[in-house]
Design an enzyme around this catalytic site. Structure first.
Site, mmCIF file in Angstrom:
data_model
loop_
_atom_site.group_PDB
_atom_site.id
_atom_site.type_symbol
_atom_site.label_atom_id
_atom_site.label_comp_id
_atom_site.label_asym_id
_atom_site.label_seq_id
_atom_site.Cartn_x
_atom_site.Cartn_y
_atom_site.Cartn_z
ATOM 1 N N ASP A 197 30.317 42.478 42.341
ATOM 2 C CA ASP A 197 31.356 41.474 42.102
ATOM 3 C C ASP A 197 30.922 40.055 42.488
ATOM 4 O OD1 ASP A 197 33.120 43.301 41.100
ATOM 5 O OD2 ASP A 197 34.396 43.404 42.878
ATOM 6 N N LYS A 232 40.125 37.574 43.592
ATOM 7 C CA LYS A 232 40.109 37.880 42.159
ATOM 8 C C LYS A 232 41.077 39.018 41.883
ATOM 9 C CE LYS A 232 37.745 41.981 42.379
ATOM 10 N NZ LYS A 232 38.341 43.312 42.061
#
Length: 288
Positions: A139, A14
């Site tokens: 996350d 990401k």
């Protein structure tokens, strides 16, 4: 060829396309506003069933104990909350640098949760898997949910968004960054005024920044050097607390040209941005 019943799945990287730190909570965590986006590049996990209920992992991660390994923690937690008697043999092909700000460990955990949910035929909904993932790290839920998102809180309150999907060149300057050292630095900006998601999206790429970047520059000169070098060639930014930085390019040939210039002392790769996680695409292709 993989054995019958095995799953080979991606664990994508990401990027934080922007990252604002709006305060510090009573529990010591920092309040954030961020835009998460996936890359079509990352680690790969192969999950094979075991009838004996054991969880085995083939991977060597320097400095990471079994108790700290997010893949093992995710698998064992999923076993515990479901009461399943199934086990798994997991092989990790690690491509993402550890501590690079690309979410590699969190992504590995999410792929473990979604993969074993499929392999063990548990049929848990995404919401349940995301809640479980939050126990492992802030996350993990965005990787479980599998869509580019506006994140608030500690990054766990997610609203799906559609971002531009250019090519990116990601550079790792070859230094390890301690997240604790960045978030613990007295000079870190912690009072950026909160904004709405609509304002962040309307401001666009030109207005996006990472509040961690000035602190990381001061603490890690090699990251500062890489940011300066990359910034003269394309719009560039730190992701997370680093050490990786990324440049945004419109075309693949532009990314190739930039890659050819990267100094040999740094590692780098190119990848297109994705609003839907490659993990979810892979699971759809393997739909029962």
């Amino acid at each position: 060829m993989p054995e019958a019943g095995t799953l080979t799945l991606p664990a994508p990287a990401k990027l934080n396309r922007m990252l604002h730190i709006t305060g510090r909570r009573d529990d010591g965590y920092h309040a954030l506003q961020t835009l998460f986006q996936f890359l079509d590049h990352g680690d790969t996990l192969t999950l094979a069933p075991r009838a004996d209920g054991e969880i085995r992992l083939d991977a060597t991660l320097p400095g990471v104990t079994s108790d700290d390994n997010l893949i093992l923690r995710a698998a064992r937690r999923l076993q515990a909350i479901t009461g399943t008697h199934h086990g798994a043999h997991i092989t990790l092909d690690k491509r993402l640098p550890m501590g690079g700000g690309l979410g590699g460990g969190s992504s590995d955990a999410a792929t473990t949760l979604l993969g074993l949910n499929r392999l063990w035929k548990l049929d848990l909904p995404l919401a349940s898997l995301a809640s479980l993932g939050l126990e492992l790290g802030a996350d993990v839920p965005v990787f479980v949910r599998g869509h580019a998102a506006w994140g608030e809180g500690i990054g766990e309150r997610l609203t799906p968004v559609a971002l531009d999907t250019p090519w990116f060149v990601v550079v790792h300057p070859g230094v390890g960054i301690s997240t604790a050292s960045v978030f613990g630095a007295p000079e870190l900006t912690r009072d950026t005024p909160p904004i709405t998601m609509a304002r962040a999206l309307q401001g666009g790429v030109a207005s996006w920044r990472n509040d961690c970047e000035p602190t990381v520059r001061a603490l890690y000169p090699e990251v500062a050097s890489a940011l300066d070098w990359l910034g003269t060639r394309a719009p560039s930014m730190l992701t997370g607390t680093g050490a990786c930085i990324f440049a945004r390019l419109e075309r693949e040939e532009d990314a190739d040209a930039l890659l050819a210039e990267i100094p040999e002392r740094w590692q780098a790769f190119k990848a297109p941005g994705r609003n839907r996680s490659p993990l979810h695409d892979a699971l759809d292709r393997r739909a029962p």
